[in-house]
Enzyme design. Structure first.
Site, mmCIF file in Angstrom:
data_model
loop_
_atom_site.group_PDB
_atom_site.id
_atom_site.type_symbol
_atom_site.label_atom_id
_atom_site.label_comp_id
_atom_site.label_asym_id
_atom_site.label_seq_id
_atom_site.Cartn_x
_atom_site.Cartn_y
_atom_site.Cartn_z
ATOM 1 C CE LYS A 22 -1.624 1.500 4.133
ATOM 2 N NZ LYS A 22 -1.264 2.873 4.487
ATOM 3 C CG ASN A 23 2.410 2.646 3.493
ATOM 4 O OD1 ASN A 23 1.223 2.905 3.242
ATOM 5 N ND2 ASN A 23 2.861 2.481 4.723
ATOM 6 C CB CYS A 118 -5.043 10.148 11.667
ATOM 7 S SG CYS A 118 -3.419 9.509 12.060
ATOM 8 N NE ARG A 123 0.634 10.629 10.328
ATOM 9 C CZ ARG A 123 0.107 9.571 9.704
ATOM 10 N NH1 ARG A 123 -0.971 9.021 10.207
ATOM 11 N NH2 ARG A 123 0.635 9.099 8.610
ATOM 12 C CG ASP A 307 3.694 1.613 9.551
ATOM 13 O OD1 ASP A 307 3.827 1.870 8.346
ATOM 14 O OD2 ASP A 307 3.397 2.468 10.393
ATOM 15 C CB ILE A 329 7.734 7.085 14.373
ATOM 16 C CG1 ILE A 329 9.013 6.237 14.198
ATOM 17 C CG2 ILE A 329 7.329 7.779 13.080
ATOM 18 C CD1 ILE A 329 10.185 6.934 13.559
ATOM 19 N NE ARG A 399 -6.981 4.429 6.045
ATOM 20 C CZ ARG A 399 -6.402 5.546 6.511
ATOM 21 N NH1 ARG A 399 -6.771 6.038 7.665
ATOM 22 N NH2 ARG A 399 -5.458 6.137 5.835
#
Ligand code: EPZ
Length: 418
Positions: A22-23, A118, A123, A307, A329, A399
């Site tokens: 996805k990224n 979010c 962000r 992640d 992070i 997502r």
């Protein structure tokens, strides 16, 4: 709102094929503004990708989706291009801000909604704007929108990021792709997904090199108009299923991956005691019941990825002793902790560090997903917990995880979406 019901303690066995990243896909889709025709394979059919597709269609690109082949065909015939990324599309998918760099450098202007925060943090996009201003963009913030202009086009410059940002690095690369002269970007993020974007832009004729944390882009004139690209595997999805296999698996094959890209993750998981047999494009995860405690800090690549932090935390509930995870992070990426504690996990948080005591027996409960990776950590906990776990708000999961139930149900797990 859909929910997932998971029956715990069922042994995971069989094969899990990993989808495209996805990224890596999101910045590459933003780069399709530069090509007349792009054929992209191994695209993960997840919500964020469909939102990005909707955004590109809103801008004026024509997109054909071939679901069965997980591939897209994206046409930019340059007619009626609308250099606007509206709030309704960017608010749910922050990576929409990546069209700022490509639209600005190609069309000399762009109006992109500020993504807003979010669950995991505020962000901000200050580093994105810092880079674009260095390239000569005029930037205004008005009514929640970034209004960027570069009437005479962008001009190459030296950009030295004060801190490492994946998205800001990607926006800077996209903007510099079409800037005049030479651009040097220092203190870049160097995630594999950024290297994948560089490969894609090279196919479009970019003269771009990466060494250490410095990217050099030299203007070149031979722009290529049609390209094909296969998206790399999703290393975070792979890490997630490796941990699922370690938690409750006997013998699980994870394939369609490149183990070399998972070096740090595999090093950490082996230290915890996960039994991993490496093949060229797959991993075999063997049964193990004893896990050792570990202390980790999340870092930009090549460090341990933020992640995978929530997923590793579930594994560490089964390790002997007290493990520590420091989240460096994002400022609020422990939303899964209260939910895991409701399932019996013993976790304390003190100044951005989670202390996880194990081994603990987890028990099924009704829980709430809060963000993409937190929601998958609840799935992992549900797999290893007694009885049944019901997960609410699984739109977060959709997502970024393609066909999660199908992949797990095909491996003797029982997961139902209601
Ligand atoms: C990317 O987000 C990923 N998203 C995230 O994955 C991932 O967690 C993150 O990189 C870190 O690896 C995509 O690639 C679509 P950052 P990004 O800019 O680019 C601060 C997932 O689960 N920052 O590297 O937004 C920021 O607040 C998602 O797939 C600024 O201060 O992350 C954060 O603390 C979640 N100013 C840190 O930098 C800025 O202008 C790293 O953020 C930009 C970022």
């Amino acid at each position: 709102m859909q929910k997932l019901i998971i029956t715990g303690k069922r042994e995971l066995k069989g094969k899990i094929s990993i989808s495209g990243s996805k990224n890596a896909s999101l910045p590459i889709l933003a780069a399709c503004v530069f090509s007349n025709k792009a054929k992209i394979k191994n695209i993960p059919l997840v919500k964020d990708i469909f939102t990005m597709i909707e955004l590109l269609e809103f801008i004026g690109l024509k997109i054909k989706i071939f679901k069965k082949q997980n591939s897209l065909e994206i046409i930019n015939n340059e007619r009626k291009i609308n250099t606007l990324a509206p709030y309704r599309l960017v608010k749910t998918m922050r990576a929409g801000v990546l069209v700022l760099g490509s639209l600005l450098t190609k069309y000399g202007k762009a109006k992109v909604s500020l993504p807003g925060g979010c669950a995991i943090g505020t962000r901000p996009v200050d580093l994105h704007l810092f880079a674009l201003k260095k390239l000569g963009a005029k930037i205004k913030i008005k009514n929640g929108y970034i209004i960027a202009e570069a009437k005479k086009g962008l001009k190459g410059a030296v950009i030295k990021f004060p801190s490492i940002s994946v998205g800001a690095t990607e926006n800077a690369i996209l903007a510099a792709f079409n800037a005049k002269g030479k651009t040097i970007i220092k203190n870049c993020a160097v995630e594999p997904e950024i290297k994948e974007l560089i490969i894609f832009l090279k196919k479009l004729g970019a003269n771009i090199t990466l060494s250490g944390r410095t990217i050099t882009i030299i203007e070149n004139l031979q722009k290529v108009s049609e390209i094909n690209h296969d998206i790399m595997f999703d290393r975070i999805e792979a890490g997630t299923y490796i941990i699922a296999s370690a938690l409750i698996g006997k013998k699980v094959l994870i394939d369609k991956i490149n183990p070399k890209i998972l070096k740090k993750e595999l090093e950490i998981l082996k230290k915890v005691g996960v039994k991993i047999k490496k093949n060229r494009s797959s991993l075999l995860i063997l049964e193990n019941k004893k896990f050792k405690k570990i202390n980790i800090v999340t870092k930009p690549y090549p460090g341990f990825p933020t992640d995978l932090q929530a997923q590793l935390m579930v594994l560490l509930t089964q390790a002997d002793g007290v493990s520590k995870i420091k989240e460096e992070i994002f400022e609020n990426r422990f939303m899964h902790v209260p939910e895991l504690k409701r399932m019996g996990a013993k976790i304390k948080i003190k100044n951005k560090t989670a202390y996880i005591e194990g081994p603990t027996n987890l028990t099924g409960a009704e829980v709430m997903a809060t963000d993409l990776r937190a929601s998958v950590s609840l799935v992992l906990a549900g797999l290893v917990a007694e009885n049944r776990t019901l997960i609410n708000r699984i739109y977060h999961l959709d997502r970024g995880y393609e066909a999660l139930e199908n992949k797990l149900n095909a491996c003797n797990v029982k997961i139902k979406r209601i």
